[in-house]
Design an enzyme around this catalytic site. Structure first.
Site, PDB file in Angstrom:
ATOM      1  N   LYS A  77      40.909 -41.933 -34.783  1.00  0.00           N
ATOM      2  CA  LYS A  77      40.024 -41.341 -33.772  1.00  0.00           C
ATOM      3  C   LYS A  77      39.106 -40.289 -34.415  1.00  0.00           C
ATOM      4  O   LYS A  77      37.923 -40.204 -34.087  1.00  0.00           O
ATOM      5  CB  LYS A  77      40.852 -40.706 -32.656  1.00  0.00           C
ATOM      6  CG  LYS A  77      40.014 -40.322 -31.445  1.00  0.00           C
ATOM      7  CD  LYS A  77      40.867 -40.063 -30.219  1.00  0.00           C
ATOM      8  CE  LYS A  77      39.993 -39.725 -29.035  1.00  0.00           C
ATOM      9  NZ  LYS A  77      40.686 -39.874 -27.756  1.00  0.00           N
ATOM     10  N   ASP A  78      39.665 -39.501 -35.353  1.00  0.00           N
ATOM     11  CA  ASP A  78      38.838 -38.518 -36.050  1.00  0.00           C
ATOM     12  C   ASP A  78      37.738 -39.203 -36.855  1.00  0.00           C
ATOM     13  O   ASP A  78      36.622 -38.692 -36.962  1.00  0.00           O
ATOM     14  CB  ASP A  78      39.706 -37.638 -36.967  1.00  0.00           C
ATOM     15  CG  ASP A  78      40.323 -36.468 -36.203  1.00  0.00           C
ATOM     16  OD1 ASP A  78      39.859 -36.184 -35.081  1.00  0.00           O
ATOM     17  OD2 ASP A  78      41.273 -35.849 -36.722  1.00  0.00           O
ATOM     18  N   HIS A 137      50.077 -25.800 -35.992  1.00  0.00           N
ATOM     19  CA  HIS A 137      51.240 -26.668 -36.164  1.00  0.00           C
ATOM     20  C   HIS A 137      52.534 -26.058 -35.635  1.00  0.00           C
ATOM     21  O   HIS A 137      53.537 -26.746 -35.505  1.00  0.00           O
ATOM     22  CB  HIS A 137      51.374 -27.065 -37.641  1.00  0.00           C
ATOM     23  CG  HIS A 137      50.396 -28.130 -38.022  1.00  0.00           C
ATOM     24  ND1 HIS A 137      50.573 -28.996 -39.071  1.00  0.00           N
ATOM     25  CD2 HIS A 137      49.219 -28.473 -37.460  1.00  0.00           C
ATOM     26  CE1 HIS A 137      49.552 -29.823 -39.143  1.00  0.00           C
ATOM     27  NE2 HIS A 137      48.705 -29.517 -38.185  1.00  0.00           N
ATOM     28  N   GLU A 193      17.948 -17.552 -36.313  1.00  0.00           N
ATOM     29  CA  GLU A 193      18.304 -18.961 -36.229  1.00  0.00           C
ATOM     30  C   GLU A 193      18.818 -19.260 -34.827  1.00  0.00           C
ATOM     31  O   GLU A 193      19.384 -18.389 -34.165  1.00  0.00           O
ATOM     32  CB  GLU A 193      19.392 -19.262 -37.260  1.00  0.00           C
ATOM     33  CG  GLU A 193      18.889 -19.197 -38.695  1.00  0.00           C
ATOM     34  CD  GLU A 193      18.138 -20.438 -39.086  1.00  0.00           C
ATOM     35  OE1 GLU A 193      16.931 -20.522 -38.786  1.00  0.00           O
ATOM     36  OE2 GLU A 193      18.736 -21.332 -39.693  1.00  0.00           O
ATOM     37  N   SER A 207      48.989 -29.319 -30.731  1.00  0.00           N
ATOM     38  CA  SER A 207      47.761 -29.244 -29.955  1.00  0.00           C
ATOM     39  C   SER A 207      48.069 -29.049 -28.483  1.00  0.00           C
ATOM     40  O   SER A 207      49.065 -29.551 -27.973  1.00  0.00           O
ATOM     41  CB  SER A 207      46.969 -30.540 -30.116  1.00  0.00           C
ATOM     42  OG  SER A 207      46.576 -30.719 -31.446  1.00  0.00           O
TER      43      SER A 207
HETATM   44  C1  HEM Z   1      30.313 -21.478 -44.177  1.00  0.00           C
HETATM   45  C2  HEM Z   1      29.615 -22.087 -45.070  1.00  0.00           C
HETATM   46  C3  HEM Z   1      28.126 -21.867 -45.301  1.00  0.00           C
HETATM   47  C4  HEM Z   1      27.118 -21.629 -44.386  1.00  0.00           C
HETATM   48  C5  HEM Z   1      27.245 -21.539 -42.859  1.00  0.00           C
HETATM   49  C6  HEM Z   1      25.877 -21.498 -45.141  1.00  0.00           C
HETATM   50  C7  HEM Z   1      24.626 -21.272 -44.576  1.00  0.00           C
HETATM   51  C8  HEM Z   1      23.435 -21.207 -45.282  1.00  0.00           C
HETATM   52  C9  HEM Z   1      22.133 -21.107 -44.688  1.00  0.00           C
HETATM   53  C10 HEM Z   1      21.825 -21.053 -43.190  1.00  0.00           C
HETATM   54  C11 HEM Z   1      21.217 -21.089 -45.703  1.00  0.00           C
HETATM   55  C12 HEM Z   1      19.692 -21.035 -45.579  1.00  0.00           C
HETATM   56  C13 HEM Z   1      19.112 -22.409 -45.682  1.00  0.00           C
HETATM   57  C14 HEM Z   1      17.628 -22.344 -45.761  1.00  0.00           C
HETATM   58  O1  HEM Z   1      16.997 -22.078 -44.732  1.00  0.00           O
HETATM   59  O2  HEM Z   1      17.099 -22.544 -46.853  1.00  0.00           O
HETATM   60  C15 HEM Z   1      21.934 -21.135 -46.950  1.00  0.00           C
HETATM   61  C16 HEM Z   1      21.343 -21.097 -48.205  1.00  0.00           C
HETATM   62  C17 HEM Z   1      22.037 -21.133 -49.411  1.00  0.00           C
HETATM   63  N1  HEM Z   1      23.407 -21.281 -49.565  1.00  0.00           N
HETATM   64 FE1  HEM Z   1      24.751 -21.475 -48.049  1.00  0.00          FE
HETATM   65  N2  HEM Z   1      26.142 -21.637 -46.489  1.00  0.00           N
HETATM   66  C18 HEM Z   1      27.505 -21.862 -46.632  1.00  0.00           C
HETATM   67  C19 HEM Z   1      28.174 -22.047 -47.825  1.00  0.00           C
HETATM   68  C20 HEM Z   1      27.626 -21.879 -49.107  1.00  0.00           C
HETATM   69  C21 HEM Z   1      28.376 -21.896 -50.355  1.00  0.00           C
HETATM   70  C22 HEM Z   1      29.880 -22.070 -50.497  1.00  0.00           C
HETATM   71  C23 HEM Z   1      27.480 -21.707 -51.357  1.00  0.00           C
HETATM   72  C24 HEM Z   1      27.850 -21.643 -52.839  1.00  0.00           C
HETATM   73  C25 HEM Z   1      27.341 -20.775 -53.624  1.00  0.00           C
HETATM   74  C26 HEM Z   1      26.150 -21.580 -50.764  1.00  0.00           C
HETATM   75  C27 HEM Z   1      24.946 -21.403 -51.476  1.00  0.00           C
HETATM   76  C28 HEM Z   1      23.699 -21.271 -50.913  1.00  0.00           C
HETATM   77  C29 HEM Z   1      22.463 -21.111 -51.668  1.00  0.00           C
HETATM   78  C30 HEM Z   1      22.323 -21.043 -53.199  1.00  0.00           C
HETATM   79  C31 HEM Z   1      21.426 -21.014 -50.721  1.00  0.00           C
HETATM   80  C32 HEM Z   1      19.917 -20.783 -51.011  1.00  0.00           C
HETATM   81  C33 HEM Z   1      19.153 -22.060 -51.164  1.00  0.00           C
HETATM   82  C34 HEM Z   1      18.564 -22.506 -49.851  1.00  0.00           C
HETATM   83  O3  HEM Z   1      17.982 -21.687 -49.148  1.00  0.00           O
HETATM   84  O4  HEM Z   1      18.723 -23.672 -49.532  1.00  0.00           O
HETATM   85  N3  HEM Z   1      26.274 -21.692 -49.402  1.00  0.00           N
HETATM   86  N4  HEM Z   1      23.295 -21.214 -46.672  1.00  0.00           N
END
Ligand code: HEM
Ligand code: FES
Lengths: 408, 187
Positions: A241-242, A213, A285, A217
Site C-alpha cells: 500500500k505504501d 511502535h 515560501e 498505529s
Molecule cells: C529537511 C531536508 C531539507 C530541506 C527541507 C531543504 C530545503 C532547501 C530549500 C528550500 C532550498 C532552496 C532551493 C532553491 O530555491 O534554490 C535548499 C537549497 C540547498 N540545499 Fe537543502 N534542504 C534539505 C536538505 C539538505 C541537505 C541534507 C543538504 C546537504 C548539504 C542540502 C544542501 C542544499 C544546498 C547546497 C542548497 C543550495 C543550492 C540551491 O539553492 O539549490 N539540503 N534546500
C-alpha cells in the site's frame, strides 16, 4: 528473537552478532498493524522518502555550491547551466522541499482528524511537532543559500523577528547575523546548519518511530486493536500500500520537476541579492504563508511574533486541550464540523499571507487568526465536555464484519 | 567481606540522616563539571558574534553639498543603507507641526537633526528590517510624505518618525559629525 529463522547462513552469522535482521523482521512481519488503515496513513512513509531525497540531492548540490556572498548566486546558476544534470538535481531538491511540506501538512491534519495525538500517543505527536519545527528551520536556511532577492530579504525579515524580544532582542539578532546586517557570516553559518539539520531530523524521526511502535498505529475508527483478528502484518500488506503512495508521489513530483519546476517558487529569487533595495512585495515560501499571515495580522511587533510562534507551540499542548476520550472524528459529529472549519481557516490564512498587508486582507487575516486560536483554546476544550459522541464499535473487526454481513 | 558490607551499609544510613563530606564532594564534582562544560561551550557559541574585522568596519564619509533641496541619497554604512535627505522648508515645517510627545515613539524633530535641512537616518525599517521606499522620485512615500515600508505597511514622516503601521520605533539616527561644512562622517 531467535536468529535461527533465517535460512541464509551469512545473514544468520551477522544476525547472531548484530541483530539488525531480527529487528527488520520484527518490523515487517511481527509488528501488528490495524487492518483498516486508509490512504491517509501513507503520508508518514512519504515524509520519510522526502527526507531521503532531500539529503541525497542536497549532499550532491553541496559539491558544486559556494557559500559566499560573491559566489553563491553564480554557483547556483552554474549548477543550473553547466554542472552535469545540475538543473535536475536542483529542481528535485527545490520541488521535493515543497512536496515534503504538502505531505507533512496532510500527515498533521490526518492526526488532527483521527485524534492520533491522544493518549497514549502524546509523545509521538510532540516529536512530530519537533520535526515540523526543524523542517521549517532547515527549509528557511536552505532558501537563503541561492542568495537571490527573496533569499536575502526573507532572511532579513525572519531573523529580525527576534529583535522583538525585549532587552536582549538586538543582541540576539547581531549574534544570529554575525554582523550588523545579513551578510557573508550569515550565509556561511546558514549553509553549515542547513547541512546539519536534516540529520537531526533523521534522528528525531527514529525516536518518532520508536514511539510509534510502542502502541502501533492509530486507525480510522480510533479504537485500540483488541487482538489478532484486528491486525495484519506490515509486510506485505502495508508495504504494498505504501508503494502505491510512493508511485503517486513520484509521479506528481516528476510533473512538477519536469513541467512546472518554478511554479512553487518566486521569480524574484532569480535576481541577485541587493542589500540596498527591498523587492516591492516580499513573501516567504508558500508553506510559511499561514504563519506569515498571523504575524502580519497583529498591529504590534512583539504581539505578532508571539502569536506566530504560539500558533505552532499550541500544537505541543493539543493532547491536553482536547480531552474527549473519543479519538476519531467519525464518532464526533460536532468536532468534525469544527475540524473542517479549521482546515478552511488554515487555507484562508495561507491565501491571506500571500496578499499585500492592506485593506480587507488585514481584516480577514485578523478574523482567521482569531478563529485559529479560538479553535484550540476554546472550542476543543468545550467540545470535550459538551459534545455527545456516537457509540463506538466494540472492535475494529466488528464494523468490517457487519458490512460484509449486510452486503451478503 | 561481610564486615565490609555491613560497614558500607551503616555508612549509607549515616549519609541519609545527615549530609556529610561525601555529599559535599558529589555536589562539588557536579558543579565543577557544569562549570567546565559551560566554559568549553562558550567559545563555540561566542564565535557566532561579529568577528574583529566586522567590528572594525570603517566609517563612511559623505559630501552632502551635492544634494539639492528636496533630493535624497542613499549611502552604505556597516552594510546597511543610510538615507540622507535635504529637506525642503515645507518638509521641515510638517515635521515640526506636530507635538512630538504625542507620537508612537515620542521624539521632537529637532532632537533628530543637527541642521534642520539635513536629515540622516538608517534606512532600515524598525519593524523587520526592510528598506522603506521614498528615496527616489516617484516612490510611494506613505501617508506622511516621508517613507513607506512596503513589507508590512509602516508609514514614516518627514522626520523619519513612525506614524502608522507595525514598526515600533522611529528610523534610527546614526552617530555622525560634520568634518567640514560640506562633509559628514557617519559612524
Ligand atoms: C529537511 C531536508 C531539507 C530541506 C527541507 C531543504 C530545503 C532547501 C530549500 C528550500 C532550498 C532552496 C532551493 C532553491 O530555491 O534554490 C535548499 C537549497 C540547498 N540545499 Fe537543502 N534542504 C534539505 C536538505 C539538505 C541537505 C541534507 C543538504 C546537504 C548539504 C542540502 C544542501 C542544499 C544546498 C547546497 C542548497 C543550495 C543550492 C540551491 O539553492 O539549490 N539540503 N534546500
Ligand atoms: S519591515 Fe517594514 S513594515 Fe515590516
Amino acid at each position: 528473537m531467535s536468529a535461527a529463522k533465517f535460512s541464509n547462513p551469512v545473514v544468520r552469522w551477522i544476525d547472531h552478532r548484530l541483530p539488525v535482521f531480527t529487528m527488520l523482521d520484527h518490523t515487517a512481519n511481527e509488528y501488528p498493524t490495524p487492518k483498516n488503515l486508509n490512504y491517509m496513513w501513507n503520508f508518514g512513509s512519504l515524509a520519510g522518502l522526502s527526507l531521503v531525497i532531500m539529503i541525497v540531492t542536497g549532499i550532491v548540490l553541496a559539491m558544486s555550491y559556494t557559500a559566499h556572498v560573491d559566489y553563491a548566486f553564480e554557483s547556483v546558476e552554474r549548477i543550473m547551466r553547466d554542472v552535469n544534470h545540475g538543473w535536475l538535481i536542483r529542481y528535485i531538491h527545490m520541488n521535493t522541499a515543497s512536496f515534503f511540506f504538502i505531505v507533512v501538512y496532510l500527515h498533521i491534519f490526518r492526526g488532527l482528524y483521527y485524534g492520533s495525538y491522544k493518549a497514549p500517543r502524546e509523545l509521538l505527536w510532540i516529536l512530530g511537532v519537533v520535526i515540523f519545527l526543524l523542517m521549517m528551520a532547515t527549509a528557511f536556511m536552505g532558501y537563503v543559500l541561492p542568495w537571490g532577492q527573496m533569499s536575502f530579504w526573507g532572511a532579513t525579515v525572519i531573523t529580525n523577528l527576534f529583535s522583538a524580544i525585549p532587552l536582549v532582542g538586538e543582541s540576539i539578532v547581531t549574534f544570529l547575523w554575525g554582523g550588523f546586517s545579513v551578510d557573508n557570516p550569515t550565509l556561511n553559518r546558514f549553509f553549515s546548519l542547513h547541512y546539519l539539520m536534516p540529520f537531526l531530523i533523521a534522528g528525531v524521526v527514529i525516536l518518532h518511530i520508536v514511539a510509534l511502535h510502542r502502541f502501533g498505529s492509530n486507525n480510522p475508527i480510533g479504537i485500540d486493536t483488541k487482538g489478532k483478528q484486528d491486525t495484519i502484518s506490515f509486510h506485505p500488506y502495508y508495504t504494498i500500500k505504501d508503494i502505491v503512495g510512493v508511485a503517486m508521489f513520484l509521479l506528481l513530483l516528476s510533473v512538477a520537476v519536469f513541467f512546472f519546476p518554478n511554479a512553487m517558487g518566486h521569480p524574484d529569487n532569480y535576481i541577485p541579492a541587493n542589500p540596498m533595495q527591498t523587492p516591492a512585495h516580499i513573501v516567504p515560501e508558500w508553506y510559511f504563508l499561514p504563519f506569515y499571515a498571523i504575524l502580519r495580522a497583529v498591529p504590534d511587533k512583539l504581539g505578532g511574533v508571539l502569536l506566530m510562534f504560539g500558533a505552532i507551540a499550541i500544537l505541543f499542548i493539543l493532547p491536553w486541550l482536547d480531552r474527549s476520550p473519543v479519538r476519531s472524528a467519525r464518532f464526533r459529529p460536532v468536532f468534525r464540523i469544527f475540524f473542517w472549519l479549521l482546515f478552511i481557516d488554515a487555507i484562508a490564512l495561507g491565501y491571506l499571507g500571500g496578499k499585500p498587508a492592506e485593506g480587507i486582507y488585514v481584516t480577514l487575516s485578523r478574523i482567521a487568526t482569531a478563529w485559529y486560536f479560538l479553535h484550540f483554546l476554546v472550542i476543543l476544550p468545550m467540545l470535550s465536555v459538551f459534545e455527545s459522541t456516537k457509540p463506538l464499535p466494540k472492535s475494529i473487526s466488528e464494523p468490517v464484519l457487519a458490512t460484509t454481513v449486510a452486503a451478503e | 567481606m561481610a564486615k565490609l558490607t555491613s560497614n558500607s551499609k551503616s555508612m549509607s544510613v549515616d549519609t541519609k540522616q545527615q549530609p556529610g563530606r561525601r555529599d559535599f564532594i558529589v555536589v562539588a564534582t557536579y558543579a565543577m563539571g557544569a562549570v567546565g562544560a559551560a566554559a568549553a561551550a562558550w567559545p563555540l557559541i561566542d564565535q557566532m558574534n561579529p568577528a574583529a574585522d566586522t567590528l572594525a568596519l570603517a566609517s563612511t564619509e559623505v559630501d552632502v553639498s551635492k544634494i539639492s533641496e528636496g533630493q535624497a541619497i542613499t549611502v552604505t554604512w556597516r552594510g546597511k543603507p543610510v538615507f540622507i535627505r535635504h529637506r525642503t522648508p515645507d518638509e521641515i515645517a510638517r515635521a515640526n507641526a506636530i507635538d512630538g510627545s504625542e507620537l508612537p515613539d515620542p521624539q521632537e524633530d529637532e532632537a533628530r537633526v543637527q541642521r534642520p535641512e539635513l536629515l540622516v537616518v538608517v534606512g532600515v525599517c524598525t519593524h523587520l528590517g526592510c528598506v522603506p521606499l521614498g528615496q527616489k522620485t516617484g516612490d510611494v512615500k506613505g501617508e506622511y510624505d516621508g517613507w513607506f515600508c512596503p513589507c508590512h505597511g509602516s508609514h514614516y514622516d518627514t522626520s523619519g518618525r513612525i506614524r502608522k503601521g507595525p514598526a515600533p520605533t522611529n528610523l534610527e539616527v546614526p552617530p555622525y559629525s560634520f568634518l567640514s561644512d560640506n562633509v559628514i562622517r557617519i559612524g
